[in-house]
Motif scaffolding. Structure first.
Motif, short mmCIF file in Angstrom:
data_model
loop_
_atom_site.label_atom_id
_atom_site.label_comp_id
_atom_site.label_asym_id
_atom_site.label_seq_id
_atom_site.Cartn_x
_atom_site.Cartn_y
_atom_site.Cartn_z
N PHE A 24 1.98 2.09 -3.57
CA PHE A 24 0.78 2.70 -4.13
C PHE A 24 0.55 4.16 -4.11
O PHE A 24 0.71 4.82 -5.07
CB PHE A 24 -0.51 1.92 -3.80
N VAL A 25 0.71 4.60 -2.73
CA VAL A 25 0.40 6.08 -2.56
C VAL A 25 1.49 6.75 -3.18
O VAL A 25 1.52 7.89 -3.91
CB VAL A 25 0.46 6.23 -1.13
N MET A 26 2.80 6.33 -2.88
CA MET A 26 3.99 6.86 -3.31
C MET A 26 4.10 7.24 -4.88
O MET A 26 4.41 8.28 -5.31
CB MET A 26 5.39 6.29 -3.05
N PRO B 183 0.74 -1.21 0.00
CA PRO B 183 -0.04 -0.12 0.14
C PRO B 183 0.87 1.33 -0.14
O PRO B 183 0.68 2.30 -0.69
CB PRO B 183 -0.83 -0.15 1.21
N GLY B 184 1.95 1.29 0.77
CA GLY B 184 2.79 2.32 0.76
C GLY B 184 3.36 2.71 -0.63
O GLY B 184 3.51 3.78 -1.10
N ILE C 106 1.46 7.31 -6.82
CA ILE C 106 0.47 8.36 -7.26
C ILE C 106 0.76 9.66 -7.03
O ILE C 106 0.91 10.44 -7.97
CB ILE C 106 -0.98 7.97 -6.70
N VAL C 107 1.60 10.00 -6.02
CA VAL C 107 2.30 11.30 -5.85
C VAL C 107 3.14 11.45 -6.79
O VAL C 107 3.05 12.65 -7.41
CB VAL C 107 3.05 11.42 -4.55
#
Ligand code: PHE
Length: 451
Positions: A183-185, A180-181, A187-188
């Motif tokens: 994935f967020v990164m 999940p980490g 996207i940023v």
């Protein structure tokens, strides 16, 4: 005992989400973050992405299900699973182990570059904005001798230490936190990249297909990339599926995993290619594309260095959750088939694979002049043979074994837990495995042999 837990049963995933995360952890890795953007850049952008999607829909989902089902049914490693269906098919599993062996050797070299970049970020050496300086820095790293081999060794050591921890212990736990980490990164990063001045050209390049760019080389690369990215064609998902419990929902996993994988690949493409255009790099720059582009993007962000450290840590973990699955396929084979002690198997395999990676690393520097296939040094040759030949060939044979030898009725019975689960597309899936998969892969092979 080999691959067994304390009570003598085969080890199993701790939870349903544990399997999905671990399998997605195997699928999501350098294939998405490093290889997909540079393959797309090299093969005409949108044209490649379009062909990739067509192959994903025709064979990606189909083979994902076929592998997991075969693994859970047989509860065995890749070779054992094929042997259980029919003695003379064991060689398909052996081809897969060979592919895993080859892939890990060069995969670990790239994993080493990631560690090197993490170190460079931590020491401030990457604190440059000049694109040319960044390009030279990468060139200097990979063309060296001891530095890249040192990092390749570190990556290999990390890989075997996790595999030594066993399935539930190492693989499952780390995937739960890190996926999940990542994935967020990513996207940023994609947002930052797409909002750079001049980025629109890159978005167009990636998403608008130029049909004149499609030729057989692009199709073969896309085919290889689908297999590589989804960890298919070498028994990896057979091995992971073999640790699944009998009440798990395979059809659902076989859809979820490719979706996660493709999502990450596309996001990585959107994080890299717009920036490539914004900074005036070449999309066809090759294996170095992300290492040149990302530092330039981070330099344009507030708290860039902090983000960059986090980013390379996450890429490293994504790479490790894939490399452990590559090593696991080889280890599971040696442990199950040769009854070798798990620790001894892990350490010796890791060492031999490390040695094989050395020429792959040197082929960017002192051995750059040595070509094995036309225009391809060790690194490119290993990649080509494994990704574009062995994996699709393994996939073709998987279709034949599951579709025709074991039979789709048996496979569907296993996939639906003896009819307890709903599997809406069962007969469509059977059609894809029996006919579409073998024919499509066969045509690509024949066409590319004819040149
Ligand atoms: N799918 C992994 C990635 O994209 C690589 C891999 C290939 C892992 C084959 C296992 C088997 O990084």
């Amino acid at each position: 005992m080999a691959n067994l837990n304390n009570s003598g049963e085969r080890e199993q995933w701790g939870s349903k989400i544990g399997f999905i995360l671990a399998a997605a952890g195997s699928a999501v890795g350098l294939g998405n973050l490093w290889k997909f953007p540079y393959m797309a850049g090299k093969n005409g952008g949108g044209a490649f992405v379009l062909v990739y999607f067509i192959i994903l829909f025709l064979v990606g989902f189909t083979l994902m299900l076929a592998e997991i089902v075969l693994g859970r049914y047989t509860q065995l490693n890749a070779i054992g699973a094929y042997r259980k269906i029919g003695k003379k098919w064991a060689f398909v599993g052996a081809l897969g182990v060979l592919a895993g062996f080859l892939i890990l050797s060069f995969y670990s070299v790239v994993g080493g570059w990631v560690i090197a970049y993490l170190v460079k970020t931590l020491t401030g050496a990457l604190n440059v904005t000049d694109a040319e300086v960044l390009g030279n820095m990468f060139g200097k790293l990979i063309s060296g001798t001891t530095e890249p081999i040192f990092y390749h060794a570190l990556f290999m050591i990390a890989t075997f230490l996790i595999v030594l921890g066993g399935i539930g212990g190492g693989i499952e736990k780390s995937s739960k936190i890190l996926m999940p980490g990542l994935f967020v990164m990513i996207i940023v990063l994609a947002i930052r990249s797409m909002t750079l001045p001049g980025a629109v050209e890159g978005i167009k390049y990636l998403l608008v297909p130029d049909f004149s760019k499609i030729n057989i080389d692009v199709v073969l690369d896309a085919l290889g990339q689908v297999f590589f990215s989804l960890s298919l064609g070498m028994g990896c998902m057979i091995t992971y599926g073999s640790y699944l419990s009998k009440d798990s929902n395979i059809p659902e996993s076989a859809v979820t995993i490719p979706l996660i994988d493709t999502g990450v690949a596309l996001l990585a493409g959107l994080a890299v290619l717009p920036a490539v255009f914004a900074f005036g790099f070449e999309p066809s720059a090759g294996p170095g594309l992300i290492f040149i582009t990302f530092p330039a993007v981070f330099a344009q962000m507030p708290f860039g260095t902090l983000f960059e450290i986090m980013f390379f840590i996450l890429v490293l973990f994504a790479a490790l959750s894939s490399s452990i699955s590559l090593l696991e396929v080889c280890v599971a084979y040696v442990v199950d088939e040769w009854k070798m002690n798990r620790k001894v198997a892990t350490v010796s395999l890791a060492f031999v694979i490390f040695l094989l990676g050395i020429p792959a690393s040197l082929s960017f520097g002192p051995w750059a002049h040595i070509t094995l296939l036309p225009g391809k040094g060790f690194f490119d040759t290993f990649d080509f043979i494994a990704s574009n030949i062995l994996l699709p060939l393994g996939g073709l044979l998987l279709c034949i074994v599951v579709g025709w030898i074991w039979g789709t009725d048996n496979a569907i019975k296993e996939a639906t837990n003896e009819g307890q689960l709903e599997f809406k597309f069962a007969s469509f899936w059977a059609f894809l495995v029996k006919y579409v998969g073998p024919v499509a892969i066969g045509i690509v092979f024949i066409r590319s042999l004819l040149g």
